[in-house]
Design an enzyme around this catalytic site. Sequence first.
Site, short mmCIF file in Angstrom:
data_model
loop_
_atom_site.label_atom_id
_atom_site.label_comp_id
_atom_site.label_asym_id
_atom_site.label_seq_id
_atom_site.Cartn_x
_atom_site.Cartn_y
_atom_site.Cartn_z
N SER A 17 0.85 -1.19 0.00
CA SER A 17 0.00 0.00 0.00
C SER A 17 0.88 1.24 0.00
O SER A 17 1.68 1.44 0.92
CB SER A 17 -0.89 0.00 1.24
OG SER A 17 -1.37 1.32 1.45
N HIS A 44 -1.14 -1.26 -4.45
CA HIS A 44 -2.42 -0.94 -3.80
C HIS A 44 -2.49 0.58 -3.58
O HIS A 44 -1.67 1.14 -2.85
CB HIS A 44 -2.52 -1.70 -2.48
CG HIS A 44 -3.81 -1.54 -1.75
ND1 HIS A 44 -4.95 -2.25 -2.06
CD2 HIS A 44 -4.15 -0.72 -0.71
CE1 HIS A 44 -5.93 -1.91 -1.23
NE2 HIS A 44 -5.47 -0.97 -0.41
N ASP A 80 -4.54 3.72 -2.20
CA ASP A 80 -5.61 4.08 -1.27
C ASP A 80 -6.13 5.48 -1.56
O ASP A 80 -5.47 6.47 -1.26
CB ASP A 80 -5.10 4.00 0.17
CG ASP A 80 -4.94 2.57 0.63
OD1 ASP A 80 -5.96 1.84 0.63
OD2 ASP A 80 -3.82 2.16 0.98
N GLY A 85 -8.71 4.24 6.91
CA GLY A 85 -8.33 5.65 7.05
C GLY A 85 -6.86 5.86 7.30
O GLY A 85 -6.28 6.83 6.84
N GLY A 109 -2.77 3.93 8.08
CA GLY A 109 -1.91 2.77 8.11
C GLY A 109 -1.43 2.54 9.54
O GLY A 109 -1.67 3.36 10.43
N GLY A 110 -0.77 1.41 9.76
CA GLY A 110 -0.10 1.17 11.04
C GLY A 110 -1.01 0.79 12.20
O GLY A 110 -0.59 0.89 13.35
N GLY A 135 -4.95 -4.24 6.19
CA GLY A 135 -4.83 -3.55 7.48
C GLY A 135 -4.15 -4.39 8.54
O GLY A 135 -4.61 -5.48 8.88
N GLY A 136 -3.03 -3.89 9.03
CA GLY A 136 -2.37 -4.52 10.17
C GLY A 136 -1.70 -5.84 9.88
O GLY A 136 -1.44 -6.62 10.81
N GLY A 144 1.13 -2.08 4.20
CA GLY A 144 1.69 -0.75 4.11
C GLY A 144 2.89 -0.61 5.00
O GLY A 144 4.04 -0.74 4.57
N SER A 145 2.64 -0.41 6.30
CA SER A 145 3.77 -0.13 7.20
C SER A 145 4.76 -1.29 7.30
O SER A 145 5.96 -1.07 7.39
CB SER A 145 3.27 0.30 8.58
OG SER A 145 2.15 -0.42 8.94
#
Length: 228
Positions: A9, A34, A36, A153, A155-156, A187-188, A208-209
């Site tokens: 992401s 990805h 967002d 909404g 990341g992380g 997510g996560g 993402g993160s």
Amino acid sequence: MRKIKIAPSILSANFAKMGEEVEYLEKCGADLIHCDVMDGTFVNPITFGAQMVKEIRKITKLPLDVHLMITHPQSQIVNFAEAGADIVLVHYEACNFTAGYRTQEECIDDIISMIHRHGMKAGLVINPDTSTSVLRPYVTLADQILLMSVVPGYGGKTFIPETLDKIRLVRQYADAIGKEIDIEVDGGITEENVDSVIRAGANVIVAGSTIFKSEDKARTIRRLRGEV
Ligand code: DX5
Ligand code: ZN
């Protein structure tokens, strides 16, 4: 064995160096990019729209997986098609109370066929507090289902473990009609919890993160795919 695809992401990327970031993700073995898209209404932050996707299209040959966290998604489909998106994912929740449609079902049916008419793959997304059962009728129509494993909404955030049951249920819906649908989770996701997500039946992994914080992105992508 189902092929596992990793979709970094770019929400966690440096937006001022987006071209280099995307180029590097491709070099590191990403399967999809990805993107967002957030409008400040459906979710609080504002990220970017079709103009950014159009520029990213010039940088990479990888499929662009566009996650629309926006109200009135039907008004943007043509813009993302022209920008070169490959997969467009709309939120079930954003199709509620959308002007011009009598029912939510009519709205979703129309948006999915609009995405298909423009030559792209269509995905339907649900938030963590939306029941998986709403997806059942769309497993036939949609090419991909995206299960949010955090409130969208940012990341992380921490992975919501109840998502694992939701993945299993969507896989059951698809198996029941003999369809090899793509199940994406967003997510996560970390190197530690990814195996349980894949074991539950997901095959498209957004991260993402986990990827952007990694000092060795190529290795992290391989790890998320279960190769190391
Ligand atoms: C959140 C976005 C995600 C986000 C995931 O609303 O849809 O794609 O970037 O970030 P991580 O992997 O850090 O949870
Ligand atoms: Zn996303």
